[in-house]
Design a protein around this motif. Structure first.
Motif, mmCIF file in Angstrom:
data_model
loop_
_atom_site.group_PDB
_atom_site.id
_atom_site.type_symbol
_atom_site.label_atom_id
_atom_site.label_comp_id
_atom_site.label_asym_id
_atom_site.label_seq_id
_atom_site.Cartn_x
_atom_site.Cartn_y
_atom_site.Cartn_z
ATOM 1 N N TYR A 1 0.835 -1.200 0.000
ATOM 2 C CA TYR A 1 0.000 0.000 0.000
ATOM 3 C C TYR A 1 0.873 1.254 0.000
ATOM 4 O O TYR A 1 0.551 2.240 -0.659
ATOM 5 N N GLU A 2 1.967 1.207 0.733
ATOM 6 C CA GLU A 2 2.908 2.331 0.773
ATOM 7 C C GLU A 2 3.475 2.596 -0.628
ATOM 8 O O GLU A 2 3.626 3.744 -1.041
ATOM 9 N N ALA A 3 3.783 1.545 -1.362
ATOM 10 C CA ALA A 3 4.297 1.698 -2.730
ATOM 11 C C ALA A 3 3.255 2.366 -3.624
ATOM 12 O O ALA A 3 3.588 3.233 -4.439
ATOM 13 N N ILE A 4 2.012 1.985 -3.474
ATOM 14 C CA ILE A 4 0.937 2.597 -4.266
ATOM 15 C C ILE A 4 0.830 4.079 -3.941
ATOM 16 O O ILE A 4 0.736 4.923 -4.843
ATOM 17 N N ASP A 5 0.880 4.417 -2.662
ATOM 18 C CA ASP A 5 0.823 5.831 -2.262
ATOM 19 C C ASP A 5 2.028 6.596 -2.796
ATOM 20 O O ASP A 5 1.889 7.722 -3.285
ATOM 21 N N ASP A 6 3.224 5.995 -2.736
ATOM 22 C CA ASP A 6 4.439 6.668 -3.204
ATOM 23 C C ASP A 6 4.456 6.840 -4.719
ATOM 24 O O ASP A 6 5.093 7.762 -5.227
ATOM 25 N N ALA A 7 3.769 5.987 -5.439
ATOM 26 C CA ALA A 7 3.735 6.099 -6.900
ATOM 27 C C ALA A 7 3.069 7.398 -7.330
ATOM 28 O O ALA A 7 3.370 7.928 -8.395
ATOM 29 N N ASP A 8 2.187 7.924 -6.496
ATOM 30 C CA ASP A 8 1.470 9.152 -6.818
ATOM 31 C C ASP A 8 2.080 10.395 -6.188
ATOM 32 O O ASP A 8 1.566 11.485 -6.371
ATOM 33 N N ASP A 9 3.153 10.230 -5.413
ATOM 34 C CA ASP A 9 3.775 11.375 -4.751
ATOM 35 C C ASP A 9 4.491 12.268 -5.760
ATOM 36 O O ASP A 9 5.208 11.790 -6.642
ATOM 37 N N PHE A 10 4.316 13.572 -5.584
ATOM 38 C CA PHE A 10 5.013 14.534 -6.426
ATOM 39 C C PHE A 10 6.487 14.589 -6.033
ATOM 40 O O PHE A 10 6.834 14.486 -4.859
ATOM 41 N N HIS A 11 7.341 14.720 -7.025
ATOM 42 C CA HIS A 11 8.758 14.962 -6.757
ATOM 43 C C HIS A 11 9.315 15.779 -7.918
ATOM 44 O O HIS A 11 8.863 15.662 -9.057
ATOM 45 N N TRP A 12 10.273 16.615 -7.618
ATOM 46 C CA TRP A 12 10.934 17.409 -8.642
ATOM 47 C C TRP A 12 11.846 16.500 -9.465
ATOM 48 O O TRP A 12 12.312 15.480 -8.969
ATOM 49 N N PRO A 13 12.121 16.865 -10.698
ATOM 50 C CA PRO A 13 12.955 16.016 -11.567
ATOM 51 C C PRO A 13 14.338 15.709 -10.989
ATOM 52 O O PRO A 13 14.916 14.676 -11.278
ATOM 53 N N TRP A 14 14.870 16.584 -10.166
ATOM 54 C CA TRP A 14 16.201 16.346 -9.591
ATOM 55 C C TRP A 14 16.134 15.515 -8.302
ATOM 56 O O TRP A 14 17.153 15.154 -7.761
ATOM 57 N N GLN A 15 14.943 15.208 -7.843
ATOM 58 C CA GLN A 15 14.782 14.376 -6.650
ATOM 59 C C GLN A 15 14.538 12.923 -7.054
ATOM 60 O O GLN A 15 13.983 12.656 -8.111
ATOM 61 N N GLU A 16 14.946 12.021 -6.177
ATOM 62 C CA GLU A 16 14.683 10.605 -6.448
ATOM 63 C C GLU A 16 13.185 10.342 -6.336
ATOM 64 O O GLU A 16 12.520 10.843 -5.433
ATOM 65 N N ASP A 17 12.683 9.569 -7.254
ATOM 66 C CA ASP A 17 11.278 9.172 -7.247
ATOM 67 C C ASP A 17 11.012 8.342 -5.992
ATOM 68 O O ASP A 17 11.714 7.366 -5.734
ATOM 69 N N PRO A 18 10.004 8.690 -5.164
ATOM 70 C CA PRO A 18 9.713 7.904 -3.960
ATOM 71 C C PRO A 18 9.430 6.436 -4.256
ATOM 72 O O PRO A 18 9.658 5.570 -3.418
ATOM 73 N N LEU A 19 8.979 6.137 -5.461
ATOM 74 C CA LEU A 19 8.704 4.755 -5.832
ATOM 75 C C LEU A 19 9.983 3.940 -5.955
ATOM 76 O O LEU A 19 9.974 2.716 -5.786
ATOM 77 N N GLN A 20 11.108 4.610 -6.180
ATOM 78 C CA GLN A 20 12.382 3.918 -6.400
ATOM 79 C C GLN A 20 12.748 2.982 -5.249
ATOM 80 O O GLN A 20 13.234 1.885 -5.468
ATOM 81 N N GLU A 21 12.485 3.397 -4.017
ATOM 82 C CA GLU A 21 12.837 2.543 -2.882
ATOM 83 C C GLU A 21 12.077 1.218 -2.934
ATOM 84 O O GLU A 21 12.565 0.195 -2.478
ATOM 85 N N HIS A 22 10.891 1.227 -3.489
ATOM 86 C CA HIS A 22 10.099 0.000 -3.585
ATOM 87 C C HIS A 22 10.629 -0.910 -4.692
ATOM 88 O O HIS A 22 10.529 -2.130 -4.594
ATOM 89 N N LEU A 23 11.180 -0.306 -5.720
ATOM 90 C CA LEU A 23 11.782 -1.105 -6.785
ATOM 91 C C LEU A 23 12.954 -1.897 -6.227
ATOM 92 O O LEU A 23 13.191 -3.034 -6.624
ATOM 93 N N TYR A 24 13.675 -1.307 -5.277
ATOM 94 C CA TYR A 24 14.769 -2.024 -4.613
ATOM 95 C C TYR A 24 14.238 -3.228 -3.814
ATOM 96 O O TYR A 24 14.936 -4.198 -3.597
ATOM 97 N N ASP A 25 12.994 -3.106 -3.347
ATOM 98 C CA ASP A 25 12.365 -4.189 -2.582
ATOM 99 C C ASP A 25 11.845 -5.310 -3.494
ATOM 100 O O ASP A 25 11.359 -6.309 -2.994
ATOM 101 N N GLY A 26 11.869 -5.072 -4.794
ATOM 102 C CA GLY A 26 11.355 -6.083 -5.707
ATOM 103 C C GLY A 26 9.914 -5.844 -6.122
ATOM 104 O O GLY A 26 9.293 -6.714 -6.733
ATOM 105 N N ILE A 27 9.356 -4.684 -5.793
ATOM 106 C CA ILE A 27 8.008 -4.340 -6.221
ATOM 107 C C ILE A 27 8.154 -3.550 -7.513
ATOM 108 O O ILE A 27 8.772 -2.494 -7.532
ATOM 109 N N THR A 28 7.615 -4.039 -8.600
ATOM 110 C CA THR A 28 7.772 -3.377 -9.888
ATOM 111 C C THR A 28 6.704 -2.322 -10.099
ATOM 112 O O THR A 28 5.658 -2.321 -9.444
ATOM 113 N N GLU A 29 6.955 -1.409 -11.052
ATOM 114 C CA GLU A 29 5.970 -0.383 -11.389
ATOM 115 C C GLU A 29 4.681 -1.017 -11.884
ATOM 116 O O GLU A 29 3.587 -0.528 -11.597
ATOM 117 N N GLU A 30 4.792 -2.107 -12.632
ATOM 118 C CA GLU A 30 3.613 -2.787 -13.134
ATOM 119 C C GLU A 30 2.765 -3.347 -11.984
ATOM 120 O O GLU A 30 1.538 -3.300 -12.034
#
Length: 94
Positions: A63-92
């Protein structure tokens, strides 16, 4: 264990609700602020309770990954979803 996993997953400590042993599930996780973990009190003496807690907190992380997928971030900031990709949760999956 719930406290440790919540901290590891970056979750607020969820509310814990013990359901009667006649409940037809081992556990569940409901998203919210904070989330809620429901556990079957019939498992108190059963080692499966450890697996159930880990399984349900993983749903909290999802659920946290779903919430982070919609979080705003500036182009120079790391996408909040990235930490979940490290966990093995894919964007799909999100």
């Amino acid at each position: 264990m719930i406290r440790e996993l919540a901290e590891e997953y970056g979750l607020d400590l969820p509310d814990i609700v013990w359901e009667d042993e006649t409940w037809r599930s081992n556990g569940s996780y409901a998203n919210g602020d904070p989330g809620t973990v429901r556990l079957n009190e019939g498992l108190l003496d059963d080692p499966r309770l450890i697996h159930t807690v880990a399984h349900e907190l993983r749903h909290g992380r999802q659920y946290e990954a779903i919430d982070d997928a919609d979080d705003f971030h500036w182009p120079w900031q790391e996408d909040p979803l990235q930490e979940h990709l490290y966990d093995g949760i894919t964007e799909e999956q999100v």
